[in-house]
Design an enzyme around this catalytic site. Structure first.
Site, PDB file in Angstrom:
ATOM      1  N   ASP A  53     -47.284   0.238   9.664  1.00 28.24           N
ATOM      2  CA  ASP A  53     -45.904   0.472  10.053  1.00 28.24           C
ATOM      3  C   ASP A  53     -45.833   1.145  11.423  1.00 28.24           C
ATOM      4  O   ASP A  53     -46.793   1.096  12.200  1.00 28.24           O
ATOM      5  CB  ASP A  53     -45.207   1.329   8.992  1.00 28.24           C
ATOM      6  CG  ASP A  53     -43.758   0.937   8.776  1.00 28.24           C
ATOM      7  OD1 ASP A  53     -42.961   1.151   9.705  1.00 28.24           O
ATOM      8  OD2 ASP A  53     -43.426   0.416   7.691  1.00 28.24           O
ATOM      9  N   HIS A 101     -39.211   4.671  10.552  1.00 32.36           N
ATOM     10  CA  HIS A 101     -39.371   3.556   9.624  1.00 32.36           C
ATOM     11  C   HIS A 101     -40.524   3.790   8.656  1.00 32.36           C
ATOM     12  O   HIS A 101     -40.377   3.676   7.435  1.00 32.36           O
ATOM     13  CB  HIS A 101     -39.589   2.267  10.421  1.00 32.36           C
ATOM     14  CG  HIS A 101     -39.533   1.018   9.614  1.00 32.36           C
ATOM     15  ND1 HIS A 101     -40.649   0.456   9.053  1.00 32.36           N
ATOM     16  CD2 HIS A 101     -38.495   0.207   9.296  1.00 32.36           C
ATOM     17  CE1 HIS A 101     -40.305  -0.663   8.416  1.00 32.36           C
ATOM     18  NE2 HIS A 101     -39.011  -0.835   8.549  1.00 32.36           N
ATOM     19  N   SER A 115     -37.337  -4.242   4.353  1.00 33.63           N
ATOM     20  CA  SER A 115     -38.325  -3.188   4.600  1.00 33.63           C
ATOM     21  C   SER A 115     -38.306  -2.138   3.509  1.00 33.63           C
ATOM     22  O   SER A 115     -39.315  -1.485   3.247  1.00 33.63           O
ATOM     23  CB  SER A 115     -38.041  -2.491   5.938  1.00 33.63           C
ATOM     24  OG  SER A 115     -38.602  -3.185   7.003  1.00 33.63           O
TER      25      SER A 115
END
Length: 567
Positions: A67, A294, A467
């Site tokens: 990620d 994220h 996601s």
């Protein structure tokens, strides 16, 4: 590209953080873990799962998160982060001899030895177009006369060139966003002065009572714009303007890219021999990177500490998160993804979460070899389907389970679409932004209004996207591998897919994402349903470990030899 937002897709941009609610924010915290019968939410039934596991022993499972990075100081993640047992922190020595110095929490393939990090990258379409532009542009090409590999390269370039053509809709989108940004900044200044604070949330603004007409107008204009773009009540003005500015900058760069190649950010920072897959000992140990939002959110969904009574709870209770930073703002590089998978496998990961994707993959061969390498080592890969409301049976999204290099589909690969709940936003059961596909999407999982960890010691918030759906499935996979460690990756996938629960309420219409068309759930994914942790564990409990056949394991041809770094 991280799948919570496609930076170069205007419609998908609104899928980043908005999920307008019927119920209050607090009621929706952790809805994805709840049970339909007991709680009224289409969650994964985690309480029933842990009741089923009561008195059963678990073993720690390493889960790699490929990620953007992770905040290692976050209170709900500190206790569950992987620590390389063979590495002495901060001594500047490659103690375990794996070629990666001080890789205590994992590795960062987007950096250099001086400690600098790559934050931004152009999209793969643009990189591909300019890579072959001088060779193919402006010339008459007879495809039938080209050798096989060159023909495939030309066809890929021609596809990219076609998509590079800016259309009037994209130009209008950019103009609209730039005008909105200008107005929002003007309104923001007025509101900051009136409220006596530099930072505020939409929720706070809604409660604020302006005393003058100009401030009333600023409030109305500000909130109207935010509803149009789809921002949340708990999103701050600084986050909103940052996201819009980043989108506008990326869109502008994309529209200009046909004539002007974007900067080669990779060459300036990483400086590896990109087209040599065996040049792989680059990067640094900074797994946080410049923008860990994220990866921090994804990691919390999988395994946020379930014992500390703060913040939130992850799906799995005995996990160590290994962070492998390989996803910049923009499209990821195939080489980084392939090496990230290899690193995760070699360092003990049993499950790998990949919440990213892109439409072009010129070095797909490397990624296919990495997936095959993971399969030979019995490692499960979970991948987000993407946020373009498109059919993946008809449109490309990479990485995927189609291993062209080996002429097969990967048995260790799960592709996840995003589901929602009737209590949330537009009331649809399948997220309107989610990609789908009867063949190429395996299962759906909660991916709207998901509450999890954010960068900062005690920061939390809601995000949405496939996601967020992918780590829900990753968490269930980790739970199975923890309590039933003798089951193979293929069996874990089987248990997860067999757990898929269809919609049981005949009054709820399943709407194909991006349309108003009602369709059977079975047309949107291979299993025709949504993951259920309780059911998956029940199925796993009935499985016997596979008898491993005594046969030669086919490893990738040359890419991933167990070579040591050169001194």
């Amino acid at each position: 590209m991280r799948c919570i937002v496609r930076k170069y897709g205007f419609a998908a941009f609104t899928c980043f953080i908005w999920a307008g609610t019927v119920q209050g924010q607090n009621n929706l915290k952790g809805w994805h873990l709840k049970d339909l019968q007991q709680d009224g939410f289409y969650g994964i039934s985690i309480t029933n799962a842990y009741t089923f596991l009561k008195d059963k022993k678990s073993t720690p499972v390493i889960v790699a998160v490929i990620d953007s990075g992770v905040d290692t100081t976050q209170e709900d993640l500190k206790a569950i982060l992987w620590h390389n047992p063979k590495e002495i922190p901060g001594n500047g020595i490659d103690d375990d001899g794996n070629g990666y110095v001080d890789d205590v929490y994992g590795w960062n393939f987007l950096g250099n030895k001086d400690g600098n990090n790559l934050k931004k990258a152009s999209d793969e379409k643009t990189r591909l177009y300019h890579r072959y532009k001088n060779k193919f542009s402006g010339t008459s090409i007879n495809e039938d006369s080209l050798p096989g590999t060159e023909k495939a390269t030309y066809e890929l370039w021609a596809k990219a060139a076609k998509e590079m053509s800016a259309n009037s809709e994209e130009q209008a989108e950019l103009m609209f966003v730039e005008m909105a940004l200008k107005a929002l900044k003007k309104h923001e200044k007025t509101l900051q002065d009136a409220m006596g604070k530099t930072e505020f949330t939409c929720e706070q603004l809604e409660k604020f009572q302006p005393a003058t007409s100009p401030v009333k107008a600023a409030k109305l204009g500000y909130l109207t714009s935010l509803k149009l773009f789809g921002f949340e009540g708990d999103d701050s003005n600084t986050l909103i303007l940052s996201q819009l500015s980043e989108y506008a900058e990326g869109k502008k760069e994309s529209l200009e890219a046909r004539d002007v190649p974007p900067p080669d950010y990779r060459e300036k920072v990483i400086k590896d021999d990109y087209y040599n897959i065996n040049d792989r000992f680059y990067g640094n140990a900074d797994v946080m990177g410049p923008n860990p939002l994220h990866g921090t959110h994804v990691s919390g969904i999988i395994a946020a500490d379930r014992t500390n009574n703060v913040g939130t709870e992850g799906v799995a209770d005995n996990v160590r998160i290994m962070m492998v930073r390989a996803i910049p703002d923009g499209d990821e590089y195939d080489k980084d993804v392939a090496l990230a998978i290899k690193y995760a496998v070699d360092n003990g990961a049993r499950v790998i979460n990949m919440s990213f994707g892109k439409a072009f993959s010129p070095e797909k061969k490397w990624v296919d070899e990495a997936v095959q390498y993971a399969e030979t080592k019995d490692v499960l890969i979970v991948h987000a389907a993407g946020n373009e409301s498109t059919n993946l049976d008809e449109n490309d999204n990479f990485p995927n389970a189609d291993l062209q290099e080996f002429g097969k589909r990967a048995d260790n690969f799960i592709t996840v679409g995003a589901s929602s709940d009737p209590h949330i936003g537009d009331g649809k059961l399948i997220a309107d932004f989610s990609n789908y596909g009867k063949t190429n999407v395996d299962i759906f999982a909660p991916g709207v209004k998901i509450y999890s960890t954010l960068p900062g010691k005690s920061e939390y918030g809601f995000l949405k996207g496939t996601s967020m759906a992918s780590p829900v499935v990753t968490g269930v996979a980790a739970l199975i591998r923890s309590y039933y460690p003798d089951l193979s990756a293929r069996q874990v996938k089987y248990a997860i897919e067999k757990s898929a629960a269809p919609c049981v309420d005949s009054t709820i219409r399943i709407i194909k994402p991006g349309t108003k068309e009602a369709v059977p759930m079975a047309t949107l994914c291979e299993t025709g349903g949504m993951i259920n942790a309780f059911a998956a564990l029940q199925i796993a409990a009935t499985l016997q470990p596979e008898i491993k056949e005594k046969k030669k394991i086919v490893l990738p041809k040359a890419t991933f030899k167990n070579s040591k770094p050169t001194k």
